[in-house]
Write an enzyme that holds these catalytic residues in place. Structure first.
Site, PDB file in Angstrom:
ATOM      1  N   THR A  94       3.183   0.201 -10.408  1.00 41.84           N
ATOM      2  CA  THR A  94       2.280   1.281  -9.976  1.00 41.84           C
ATOM      3  C   THR A  94       2.549   1.676  -8.532  1.00 41.84           C
ATOM      4  OG1 THR A  94       0.610   0.426 -11.489  1.00 41.84           O
ATOM      5  CG2 THR A  94      -0.161   1.914  -9.777  1.00 41.84           C
TER       6      THR A  94
ATOM      7  N   ARG B 177      10.315   1.990 -15.359  1.00 34.84           N
ATOM      8  CA  ARG B 177       9.496   3.007 -16.020  1.00 34.84           C
ATOM      9  C   ARG B 177       9.652   4.366 -15.342  1.00 34.84           C
ATOM     10  NH1 ARG B 177       3.768   0.499 -15.901  1.00 34.84           N
ATOM     11  NH2 ARG B 177       4.671  -0.746 -14.247  1.00 34.84           N
TER      12      ARG B 177
ATOM     13  N   VAL C 287      -5.019  -3.969   2.380  1.00 40.15           N
ATOM     14  CA  VAL C 287      -6.485  -3.889   2.462  1.00 40.15           C
ATOM     15  C   VAL C 287      -6.938  -2.439   2.289  1.00 40.15           C
ATOM     16  CG1 VAL C 287      -8.524  -4.375   3.863  1.00 40.15           C
ATOM     17  CG2 VAL C 287      -6.516  -5.848   4.061  1.00 40.15           C
TER      18      VAL C 287
ATOM     19  N   GLY D 131      -6.433  -0.071   0.074  1.00 42.52           N
ATOM     20  CA  GLY D 131      -5.526   0.964  -0.446  1.00 42.52           C
ATOM     21  C   GLY D 131      -5.095   1.988   0.575  1.00 42.52           C
TER      22      GLY D 131
ATOM     23  N   LYS E  27      -8.710  -9.686   0.914  1.00 41.34           N
ATOM     24  CA  LYS E  27      -8.717  -8.605   1.904  1.00 41.34           C
ATOM     25  C   LYS E  27      -9.651  -8.936   3.073  1.00 41.34           C
ATOM     26  CE  LYS E  27      -7.781  -5.299  -1.809  1.00 41.34           C
ATOM     27  NZ  LYS E  27      -8.426  -4.508  -2.872  1.00 41.34           N
TER      28      LYS E  27
ATOM     29  N   GLY F 146      -4.863   2.668  -6.571  1.00 40.92           N
ATOM     30  CA  GLY F 146      -4.152   3.778  -7.205  1.00 40.92           C
ATOM     31  C   GLY F 146      -2.779   3.945  -6.573  1.00 40.92           C
TER      32      GLY F 146
HETATM   33  N1  HSE Z   1      -7.267  -4.239  -7.730  1.00 38.24           N
HETATM   34  C1  HSE Z   1      -7.418  -3.690  -6.437  1.00 38.24           C
HETATM   35  C2  HSE Z   1      -8.719  -2.912  -6.389  1.00 38.24           C
HETATM   36  C3  HSE Z   1      -6.255  -2.789  -6.121  1.00 38.24           C
HETATM   37  O1  HSE Z   1      -9.264  -2.590  -7.445  1.00 38.24           O
HETATM   38  O2  HSE Z   1      -9.217  -2.641  -5.313  1.00 38.24           O
HETATM   39  C4  HSE Z   1      -6.166  -2.412  -4.683  1.00 38.24           C
HETATM   40  O3  HSE Z   1      -5.988  -3.528  -3.863  1.00 38.24           O
END
Ligand code: HSE
Length: 435
Positions: free
Chosen positions: A13, A48, A131, A133, A204, A301
């Site tokens: 991803t 992919r 941390v 995203g 995080k 994401g």
């Molecule tokens: N699994 C994590 C979340 C992805 O849902 O925040 C991002 O670190």
């Protein structure tokens, strides 16, 4: 100037997102970095990606071969987990390569070792995407808030958990079904129990606390409680009391030590953080000079996370020619200045509480509960009892308390659960006013 060559470990991803961002925004990125940034090598268990995206990329089966490629300047680790990520990152560092990673587990568990190795070899390990995203929170805490004593930080830093709680609250959806959707959307960890048990948020938070307080990374000292115990009736009880339930990651410096904890928490619904919904993340930081700052954005994401990964790549590209000793320290403070402050055990943490007891609907039960709380020095702030449903003599008894040390609350709840007219399954959630 020569282009920078990037070796990508992982094309899942976030790896796929990183390739997309670097290719789609190549011209703008080159304007910012001062030179072209090219993915020259990649290694992945499964491919992919569309073949044209990999046209100029040498695909390698063995990631350990990638990290020793002489033409690779920056190794970008996006495979997740600690094995073999730790070995790969340490080998890359030993080869004098800079590393960018989105791997929060790796940094939270092995960051102390990795940063020491990086310092020894004069390279940078950048981890903005680890941390929250797409939110540039590492940069904000490490640099933007550098003038402050950080007093506390509170974050909604797991997108999956927040997505689940939001869908349960707004649409009455079932926990398992929403989790499946979060997995399909690429939000959840490979092992989604990390999301729902609070482990991902604890990784995080461990990183944020180190940056905020200048302490080593101490994941094993972080208290973690999942959202599985939160029921829809608690969500509606909280709303009736003027609160929302969030999986809050909270760290505070107290005179006795550092609080480091992740658990479902009632926060006032008027607070901005209570209105962070879905996969969005937010971190509220209290600094002694600036006051409160709120950092908000997508927490998971492909493209949001890749946005942070690529920002790190650009930053490393810009610092390639600078003196390694004068770069921003990995953990915000100079390595020789890290403090030896203990992390407090939960029993020593003070918070307010939400309690939901299931009581027999008979005289004297409420008085007995109130007596125990009173004797333990626990003051009730708000309380209501719902009418029993027809055909049952059990009533839910809901209360909010004033702040009390967890040790005192545990002792009182032990006595309350021994009362013959109170069921054993007492629900206890912590409350934070975030003032
Ligand atoms: N699994 C994590 C979340 C992805 O849902 O925040 C991002 O670190």
């Amino acid at each position: 100037m020569q282009p920078i060559h990037v070796g990508l470990l992982g094309l899942g991803t976030v790896g796929g997102g990183t390739l997309t961002v670097l290719q789609q925004n190549a011209a703008e990125i080159a304007r910012r970095a001062g030179r072209e940034i090219i993915v020259s090598h990649a290694s992945s268990r499964s491919l992919r990606m569309a073949p044209e995206a990999l046209n100029r990329v040498t695909i390698m089966d063995d990631p350990f071969q990638l990290v020793v490629q002489p033409e690779v300047d920056i190794v970008v680790e996006l495979i997740g987990g600690c094995t073999p990520a730790r070995e790969l990152v340490l080998q890359a560092i030993a080869q004098g390569k800079h590393v960018v990673t989105a791997n929060k587990a790796l940094i939270a568990l092995h960051g102390n070792e990795i940063f020491a190795a990086a310092q020894q070899h004069g390279v940078t390990v950048a981890f903005e995407a680890a941390v929250a995203g797409g939110i540039p929170i590492i940069k904000a805490v490490r640099e933007g808030l550098a003038a402050n004593h950080i007093e506390w930080m509170a974050g909604i830093i797991n997108g999956t958990g927040n997505f689940i709680l939001t869908e349960m609250r707004d649409k009455g959806r079932d926990f398992a079904e929403v989790l499946q959707e979060a997995q399909a959307l690429g939000y959840a960890e490979a092992d989604p129990t990390f999301d729902v048990e609070g482990v991902d948020a604890a990784h995080k938070l461990t990183i944020l606390a180190a940056l905020a307080f200048g302490i080593p990374l101490q994941f094993s000292a972080c208290y973690t409680e999942g959202i599985g115990q939160v029921q829809r009736q608690d969500v509606s009880n909280a709303a009736r009391l003027g609160y929302r339930i969030k999986q809050l990651a909270f760290t505070r410096k107290t005179p006795r030590g550092i609080e480091l904890r992740v658990h479902p928490t009632l926060i006032p619904e008027k607070c901005l953080l209570a209105n962070v919904d879905g996969v969005m993340n937010a971190v509220l930081a209290q600094g002694d000079m600036v006051g409160q700052t709120l950092h908000y954005g997508p927490g998971a994401g492909a493209l949001p996370t890749a946005s942070s990964v690529v920002a790190d790549i650009i930053e490393v590209a810009r610092t390639l020619t600078t003196d390694p000793h004068n770069r921003v320290p990995h953990l915000a403070f100079q390595p020789s200045e890290l403090a030896d402050i203990p992390v407090l055990p939960m029993a020593e943490v003070t918070t307010a509480y939400y309690l939901r007891l299931t009581a027999q609907n008979k005289p004297g039960v409420l008085a007995a509960v109130a007596d125990i709380l009173g004797e333990a020095g626990i003051s009730i702030k708000a309380m209501f009892q719902q009418e029993p449903e027809s055909g049952t003599c059990e009533v839910p008894l809901v209360m909010l308390t004033h702040p009390v040390q967890e040790r005192q609350m545990n002792a009182a709840l032990g006595r309350i659960s021994d009362l013959p007219d109170i069921a054993d399954d007492i629900v206890r959630l912590r409350v934070e006013s975030l003032r």
